[in-house]
Motif scaffolding. Structure first.
Motif, mmCIF file in Angstrom:
data_model
loop_
_atom_site.group_PDB
_atom_site.id
_atom_site.type_symbol
_atom_site.label_atom_id
_atom_site.label_comp_id
_atom_site.label_asym_id
_atom_site.label_seq_id
_atom_site.Cartn_x
_atom_site.Cartn_y
_atom_site.Cartn_z
ATOM 1 N N LYS A 1 8.909 -13.414 13.036
ATOM 2 C CA LYS A 1 8.366 -13.263 14.389
ATOM 3 C C LYS A 1 6.871 -13.574 14.435
ATOM 4 N N ASN A 2 6.145 -13.010 13.478
ATOM 5 C CA ASN A 2 4.689 -13.181 13.470
ATOM 6 C C ASN A 2 4.174 -12.953 12.054
ATOM 7 N N PRO A 3 4.063 -14.006 11.246
ATOM 8 C CA PRO A 3 3.657 -13.853 9.855
ATOM 9 C C PRO A 3 2.324 -13.130 9.674
ATOM 10 N N GLU A 4 1.349 -13.449 10.504
ATOM 11 C CA GLU A 4 0.029 -12.826 10.366
ATOM 12 C C GLU A 4 0.095 -11.323 10.611
ATOM 13 N N GLU A 5 0.844 -10.945 11.604
ATOM 14 C CA GLU A 5 0.991 -9.517 11.896
ATOM 15 C C GLU A 5 1.798 -8.820 10.801
ATOM 16 N N ALA A 6 2.819 -9.498 10.302
ATOM 17 C CA ALA A 6 3.688 -8.907 9.287
ATOM 18 C C ALA A 6 2.929 -8.604 7.999
ATOM 19 N N ILE A 7 1.964 -9.429 7.677
ATOM 20 C CA ILE A 7 1.291 -9.284 6.393
ATOM 21 C C ILE A 7 -0.009 -8.478 6.476
ATOM 22 N N ALA A 8 -0.464 -8.182 7.663
ATOM 23 C CA ALA A 8 -1.801 -7.585 7.835
ATOM 24 C C ALA A 8 -1.977 -6.297 7.034
ATOM 25 N N ASP A 9 -1.029 -5.374 7.126
ATOM 26 C CA ASP A 9 -1.171 -4.106 6.402
ATOM 27 C C ASP A 9 -1.129 -4.315 4.891
ATOM 28 N N TYR A 10 -0.398 -5.319 4.456
ATOM 29 C CA TYR A 10 -0.292 -5.596 3.022
ATOM 30 C C TYR A 10 -1.602 -6.145 2.463
ATOM 31 N N VAL A 11 -2.278 -6.955 3.252
ATOM 32 C CA VAL A 11 -3.578 -7.471 2.825
ATOM 33 C C VAL A 11 -4.573 -6.316 2.688
ATOM 34 N N LYS A 12 -4.581 -5.419 3.668
ATOM 35 C CA LYS A 12 -5.480 -4.264 3.600
ATOM 36 C C LYS A 12 -5.168 -3.400 2.379
ATOM 37 N N ALA A 13 -3.889 -3.187 2.118
ATOM 38 C CA ALA A 13 -3.484 -2.385 0.966
ATOM 39 C C ALA A 13 -3.894 -3.053 -0.336
ATOM 40 N N ALA A 14 -3.763 -4.372 -0.395
ATOM 41 C CA ALA A 14 -4.126 -5.105 -1.603
ATOM 42 C C ALA A 14 -5.624 -5.030 -1.872
#
Length: 244
Positions: free
Chosen positions: A165-178
């Protein structure tokens, strides 16, 4: 260096167990996955042994020439005894319930911190690298560092469900966690529902990603593409992502 690919062979054992006997041969599949380019083999024995059996884990260890990763819930004494006896390169601690179909959440690294600190110390004293399953929540990742774990494994089901649906939105929390993981000097793994459609984007955008563990999607793809070709297809996605 490209992110490493560890192949989870649980589904091979599920197929074997559905008919009894030894077809497909789980040990031979482990050997072949390594030969075909896998950087590691992952197994996740559960108390009912509905796929990987405890005897499989003992039998696989001597044939592993890459990295052996055992996943499971350390609340089960039998699991702890197994890991300490086999001494894999890595143990990944997952808070599964005994009858759970598949993993569906990470550890509460805040409220379970004392327990995690104790059990992680037990494995590390045995010379085993420890990774713990964690949801992509910044304060949970930060608290994971205080448990003494070497790595965390980001639980990626939420990413996989919303990626289309929205790759950027889907990954946002994972980038912050990383980013928090890097700040806390935690090694970073990831897994659950990663596949040929979403893997390259994830690996390309997650800083410091060391390893992904993939089972269900990879084995499913192998029904169409063949095991050797499928492993190479997944490796190719990780190589693409390394050319950032």
């Amino acid at each position: 260096m490209p992110t490493k690919l560890s192949v989870n062979i649980n589904k091979i054992a599920t197929l074997r167990n559905s008919r009894g006997g030894n077809n497909p041969d789980v040990l031979q599949v482990a050997i072949d996955c390594q030969k075909f380019g896998a950087d590691g083999i992952t197994v996740h024995p559960r108390p009912d042994e509905r796929h990987i059996r405890y005897s499989d884990v003992h039998a696989i260890k001597p044939i592993i020439t890459t990295e052996f990763n055992i996943e499971g819930n350390p609340l089960e004494d039998k699991f702890v005894d197994l890991v300490l006896a086999v001494k894999p390169a890595q143990v990944t601690l997952v808070p599964d319930d005994p009858g759970q179909l598949t993993s569906n959440h990470g550890w509460d690294t805040i409220n379970k911190q004392d327990y995690l600190r104790t059990i992680i110390s037990t494995f590390k004293k045995a010379g085993i690298r420890v990774s713990i399953f964690v949801d992509p929540v910044e304060n949970l990742v930060a608290a994971a560092a205080d448990t003494g774990t070497d790595r965390i494994e980001l639980y990626t089901e939420a990413y996989a469900k919303t990626f289309h649906k929205n790759p950027e939105e889907a990954i946002a929390d994972y980038v912050k966690a990383a980013v928090v993981a890097q700040q806390k000097n935690l090694g970073l793994n990831a897994g659950h529902d990663l596949d040929l459609k979403n893997l390259a984007y994830f690996a390309k955008n997650i800083p410091g990603l060391l390893e992904v563990s993939i089972g269900h999607a990879l084995i499913s793809d192998a029904l169409y593409y063949g095991l050797e070709n499928t492993i190479q297809l997944y490796k190719r996605q990780l190589h693409i992502s390394s050319n950032k």
